[in-house]
Design an enzyme around this catalytic site. Structure first.
Site, mmCIF file in Angstrom:
data_model
loop_
_atom_site.group_PDB
_atom_site.id
_atom_site.type_symbol
_atom_site.label_atom_id
_atom_site.label_comp_id
_atom_site.label_asym_id
_atom_site.label_seq_id
_atom_site.Cartn_x
_atom_site.Cartn_y
_atom_site.Cartn_z
ATOM 1 N N HIS A 60 1.006 -0.905 0.387
ATOM 2 C CA HIS A 60 0.652 -0.278 0.200
ATOM 3 C C HIS A 60 1.241 1.207 0.173
ATOM 4 O O HIS A 60 0.835 2.475 -0.142
ATOM 5 C CB HIS A 60 -0.678 0.246 1.353
ATOM 6 C CG HIS A 60 -2.224 -0.660 1.166
ATOM 7 N ND1 HIS A 60 -3.238 -0.899 1.165
ATOM 8 C CD2 HIS A 60 -2.012 -2.677 1.200
ATOM 9 C CE1 HIS A 60 -4.197 -1.771 1.272
ATOM 10 N NE2 HIS A 60 -2.914 -3.148 0.927
ATOM 11 N N HIS A 126 2.142 8.091 1.895
ATOM 12 C CA HIS A 126 1.654 6.841 1.003
ATOM 13 C C HIS A 126 3.473 6.681 1.030
ATOM 14 O O HIS A 126 3.708 5.470 0.566
ATOM 15 C CB HIS A 126 1.038 6.036 0.603
ATOM 16 C CG HIS A 126 -0.297 6.114 1.702
ATOM 17 N ND1 HIS A 126 -0.718 4.616 1.547
ATOM 18 C CD2 HIS A 126 -1.119 6.028 1.705
ATOM 19 C CE1 HIS A 126 -1.314 4.528 2.341
ATOM 20 N NE2 HIS A 126 -1.802 5.552 2.326
ATOM 21 N N ASP A 153 -5.243 10.466 5.521
ATOM 22 C CA ASP A 153 -6.114 9.795 4.849
ATOM 23 C C ASP A 153 -7.244 9.503 4.872
ATOM 24 O O ASP A 153 -8.532 9.756 3.341
ATOM 25 C CB ASP A 153 -6.060 8.284 5.436
ATOM 26 C CG ASP A 153 -4.511 7.677 4.479
ATOM 27 O OD1 ASP A 153 -4.568 7.480 3.546
ATOM 28 O OD2 ASP A 153 -4.049 6.137 5.221
#
Length: 270
Positions: A60, A126, A153
């Site tokens: 991810h 990320h 997020d």
């Protein structure tokens, strides 16, 4: 991104996927729904939390071992790690989604992963190793104690939109598409996919990661992490970053659509 961000990326993508590529993707996913990408956009997050799926957690993100806010950069060889990362995953699942030797379930899994990871790559944290991608930067946002990563997020997008249902995502996506069609993204959208090539997935995805990683230095923590840990990030910090969050969600959707169109195009050419 959280559920709202991923579904919005997917709805933006659905707008730009060609009708032929949409039919192909719907066939792979076994869905003729008008939310065929949006409804599976967070599957990878649910999967990684299961015992069967925990192996996929490292896919991810890519942990850029840089030094924000002084220096932001991504180096695939340095940063990907032996268990894989978002860049290697995009390369792998781009190949698997149309590999005729694999099962239809393998194809569906590959597309679900691609929808998610191409979205995740536009969330700057990320693409950053510092403080576990900001997960260990404890902050206060709108009166709640949480961490910087979860604010990017989930909580800042939800503050903007007011919810996290598919209908909220669909509405946000319509606004972003309008900005691409005839607004402040129109001139730059072509640059979001410039050079993107499914036959060079590592190069392409590394460029995506570098694009978002640069924002860690310029937008996410331009004065370092400590500066974010006093006071409340709402409204001053939120106001300084929310336009970037919208931009990154739009980018993710536009890139995802182009990637699906390219994969479908290569399928026809076989």
């Amino acid at each position: 991104w959280g559920a709202l961000g991923h579904a919005t990326v997917a709805y933006v993508a659905q707008h730009y996927v060609s009708p032929e590529a949409a039919s192909w993707a719907q066939g792979i996913l076994g869905s003729s729904s008008s939310s065929y990408l949006a409804s599976i956009a967070s599957w990878a997050d649910e999967y990684r939390l299961t015992s069967a799926g925990k192996w996929s957690a490292s896919l991810h993100f890519i942990d850029a071992e840089d030094n924000p806010p002084t220096n932001c950069n991504v180096d695939y060889e340095r940063d990907c790690g032996s268990s894989g990362c978002s860049i290697s995953a995009i390369a792998n699942y781009t190949q698997r989604v149309s590999d005729s030797s694999l099962s239809s379930e393998n194809h569906a899994e590959a597309l679900r992963f691609l929808v998610h990871f191409i979205g995740d790559m536009t969330q700057p944290l990320h693409d950053e190793a510092y403080a576990v991608g900001g997960n260990k930067i404890n902050v206060t946002f709108d009166g709640y104690h949480d961490n910087l990563h979860s604010d990017w997020d989930t909580y800042m997008p939800q503050k903007l939109i007011g919810g996290h249902a598919l209908s909220d995502a669909e509405s946000w996506a319509k606004t972003l598409v309008q900005n691409i069609e005839s607004g402040n993204y129109t001139a730059q959208a072509i640059g979001w996919i410039k050079g993107d090539n499914i036959s060079e997935p590592i190069t392409t995805a590394t460029r995506w990661a570098s694009d978002a990683n640069a924002l860690v230095c310029t937008v996410v923590m331009p004065h370092g992490a400590a500066a974010l840990q006093t006071g409340d990030l709402y409204p001053t910090y939120y106001d300084s970053v929310i336009d970037t969050i919208e931009l990154q969600i739009a980018k993710g959707g536009y890139r995802l659509a182009n990637w699906i169109n390219e994969i479908h195009g290569s399928e026809i050419a076989k």
